[in-house]
Write a protein that holds these residues in place. Structure first.
Motif, short mmCIF file in Angstrom:
data_model
loop_
_atom_site.label_atom_id
_atom_site.label_comp_id
_atom_site.label_asym_id
_atom_site.label_seq_id
_atom_site.Cartn_x
_atom_site.Cartn_y
_atom_site.Cartn_z
N VAL A 1 11.46 5.25 4.26
CA VAL A 1 10.07 5.26 4.73
C VAL A 1 9.64 3.86 5.19
O VAL A 1 9.02 3.71 6.25
CB VAL A 1 9.12 5.76 3.62
CG1 VAL A 1 7.67 5.64 4.05
CG2 VAL A 1 9.45 7.21 3.26
N LEU A 2 9.96 2.85 4.42
CA LEU A 2 9.59 1.47 4.79
C LEU A 2 10.23 1.06 6.10
O LEU A 2 9.60 0.36 6.92
CB LEU A 2 9.99 0.50 3.68
CG LEU A 2 9.16 0.56 2.39
CD1 LEU A 2 9.84 -0.25 1.29
CD2 LEU A 2 7.74 0.05 2.63
N GLU A 3 11.45 1.48 6.33
CA GLU A 3 12.15 1.09 7.56
C GLU A 3 11.72 1.94 8.75
O GLU A 3 11.39 1.41 9.83
CB GLU A 3 13.66 1.18 7.35
CG GLU A 3 14.20 0.12 6.42
CD GLU A 3 15.72 0.13 6.29
OE1 GLU A 3 16.29 -0.93 5.96
OE2 GLU A 3 16.33 1.20 6.53
N VAL B 1 5.00 12.30 3.59
CA VAL B 1 5.34 10.92 3.96
C VAL B 1 4.23 10.30 4.79
O VAL B 1 3.88 9.13 4.60
CB VAL B 1 6.68 10.88 4.70
CG1 VAL B 1 6.94 9.48 5.27
CG2 VAL B 1 7.82 11.29 3.77
N ASP B 2 3.66 11.08 5.71
CA ASP B 2 2.56 10.55 6.54
C ASP B 2 1.38 10.10 5.68
O ASP B 2 0.67 9.15 6.02
CB ASP B 2 2.11 11.61 7.55
CG ASP B 2 3.11 11.81 8.68
OD1 ASP B 2 4.01 10.95 8.83
OD2 ASP B 2 3.01 12.83 9.39
N GLY B 3 1.17 10.78 4.58
CA GLY B 3 0.09 10.38 3.67
C GLY B 3 0.35 9.03 3.02
O GLY B 3 -0.58 8.29 2.70
N THR C 1 0.83 -1.21 0.00
CA THR C 1 0.00 0.00 0.00
C THR C 1 0.86 1.26 0.00
O THR C 1 0.56 2.24 -0.69
CB THR C 1 -0.93 0.01 1.22
OG1 THR C 1 -1.76 -1.16 1.19
CG2 THR C 1 -1.83 1.24 1.21
N MET C 2 1.95 1.24 0.78
CA MET C 2 2.84 2.40 0.80
C MET C 2 3.43 2.64 -0.60
O MET C 2 3.48 3.77 -1.09
CB MET C 2 3.96 2.18 1.82
CG MET C 2 4.98 3.33 1.92
SD MET C 2 6.42 3.05 0.86
CE MET C 2 6.80 4.74 0.40
N LEU C 3 3.87 1.57 -1.27
CA LEU C 3 4.43 1.68 -2.61
C LEU C 3 3.38 2.16 -3.61
O LEU C 3 3.68 2.92 -4.53
CB LEU C 3 5.00 0.33 -3.05
CG LEU C 3 6.29 -0.10 -2.34
CD1 LEU C 3 6.55 -1.58 -2.55
CD2 LEU C 3 7.47 0.73 -2.85
N ASP C 4 2.16 1.73 -3.40
CA ASP C 4 1.07 2.16 -4.28
C ASP C 4 0.78 3.66 -4.11
O ASP C 4 0.43 4.35 -5.07
CB ASP C 4 -0.18 1.34 -3.97
CG ASP C 4 -1.27 1.49 -5.02
OD1 ASP C 4 -0.92 1.79 -6.18
OD2 ASP C 4 -2.45 1.31 -4.70
N GLU D 1 4.34 8.77 -4.46
CA GLU D 1 4.36 9.65 -5.63
C GLU D 1 5.00 10.97 -5.22
O GLU D 1 4.70 11.50 -4.14
CB GLU D 1 2.95 9.89 -6.16
CG GLU D 1 2.91 10.68 -7.46
CD GLU D 1 1.51 10.80 -8.05
OE1 GLU D 1 1.39 11.37 -9.14
OE2 GLU D 1 0.54 10.33 -7.40
N TRP D 2 5.89 11.48 -6.07
CA TRP D 2 6.49 12.78 -5.80
C TRP D 2 6.80 13.48 -7.10
O TRP D 2 6.44 12.98 -8.18
CB TRP D 2 7.70 12.67 -4.88
CG TRP D 2 8.86 11.84 -5.39
CD1 TRP D 2 8.87 10.96 -6.43
CD2 TRP D 2 10.17 11.80 -4.83
NE1 TRP D 2 10.10 10.39 -6.57
CE2 TRP D 2 10.93 10.88 -5.61
CE3 TRP D 2 10.80 12.45 -3.77
CZ2 TRP D 2 12.27 10.61 -5.33
CZ3 TRP D 2 12.13 12.17 -3.50
CH2 TRP D 2 12.86 11.26 -4.27
#
Length: 295
Positions: free
Chosen positions: A213-215, A178-180, A138-141, A144-145
């Motif tokens: 972010v993942l870590e 990032v929180d989003g 979900t985070m990878l989905d 976007e930047w």
């Protein structure tokens, strides 16, 4: 009288010198091919950009020209050396890239459209990642930047920061964004993930940001796999890598996309506004790839 004649001779000689100097300058500017040894400085041979550059040599009938294989680092080193000496150079280039902020550069017009239209960078994950690592999926989905945001990380790395430090600083400075990406996602502590990437400055920046972010936010243990384009796509298709945020489409990596279709999941673009082509410093008197035939 003799003094007048002497003065006229000196004036005449000065005029000849100026004219000769101008002629040499024009001649020099008009012989770009010989000045660069009819070489286009490229990057790693597995990159789609290199395939397109080779196609451009063919389509524009640049029979005397050679595409030099190397790496992104070697290409930018050659550019830096030539630029500082104000010497001509032709490279394979792409945007976003930090070199467009550091140097005054321009793309050569491509009237035949060999390099295609502007591209996007997509996030690609292996099949079944959603089931095996739902929070990461979900985070990878959501990731976007913008090219401007990516440029901040790239510039920090070029200025001497380690990639992981530049990424961590960007994540800290962009907490709301990032929180989003991680909102309402469960922690999956110590679960392992492998992110594959090619050693382009843009992909070094994006992959390090995603790793951070993942870590930091979700507790994953992330391994980064630096490979060439072919192995990167092969790794996603056979499951030896979990994700990439480095898929340039619809042109650069289209062959790999078609080859492995069905063996991965495309989560869509994480960045819009990329461009590919042949690039020169703005001080060079050339504007189109077509001109390489006569220059």
């Amino acid at each position: 009288m003799r003094n007048k004649i002497k003065a006229l001779v000196l004036v005449s000689l000065a005029a000849v010198t100026v004219i000769t100097g101008c002629s040499k300058q024009v001649s020099s500017e008009g012989n770009i091919g010989s000045q660069v040894h009819h070489e286009i400085i490229g990057i790693d041979p597995g990159a789609g950009l290199m395939k397109q550059a080779a196609q451009a040599i063919n389509d524009y009938d640049l029979k005397d020209w050679k595409l030099v294989e190397g790496s992104s680092a070697a290409m930018t080193a050659a550019l830096d050396k030539a630029y500082k000496a104000k010497k001509p150079i032709i490279i394979t280039g792409w945007t976003p890239h930090w070199m467009f902020a550091k140097y005054e550069l321009k793309y050569l017009n491509d009237p035949k459209g060999v390099f295609g239209k502007d591209e996007q960078i997509h996030t690609i994950v292996r099949n079944n990642l959603k089931k095996d690592a739902p929070s990461a999926y979900t985070m990878l989905d959501r990731f976007e930047w913008t090219p401007e945001e990516m440029a901040v990380v790239m510039s920090a790395i070029i200025d001497g920061k380690k990639p992981e430090e530049a990424a961590a600083a960007w994540v800290k400075d962009n907490a709301d964004k990032v929180d989003g990406w991680v909102k309402d996602l469960a922690q999956e502590k110590s679960k392992k993930l492998k992110l594959a990437y090619v050693a382009w400055d843009s992909e070094i920046a994006s992959t390090n940001v995603v790793k951070a972010v993942l870590e930091e936010k979700l507790g994953y243990k992330v391994e980064m796999l630096q490979v060439e384009a072919g192995p990167m796509w092969a790794g996603i298709s056979d499951g030896s890598a979990d994700a990439i945020v480095a898929a340039w489409l619809p042109t650069t990596h289209q062959d790999y996309y078609d080859k492995y279709k069905g063996k991965f999941e495309d989560l869509g673009p994480n960045l819009n506004g990329t461009k590919l082509g042949l690039v020169v410093p703005t001080y060079m008197n050339i504007n189109s790839i077509e001109e390489l035939n006569s220059k």
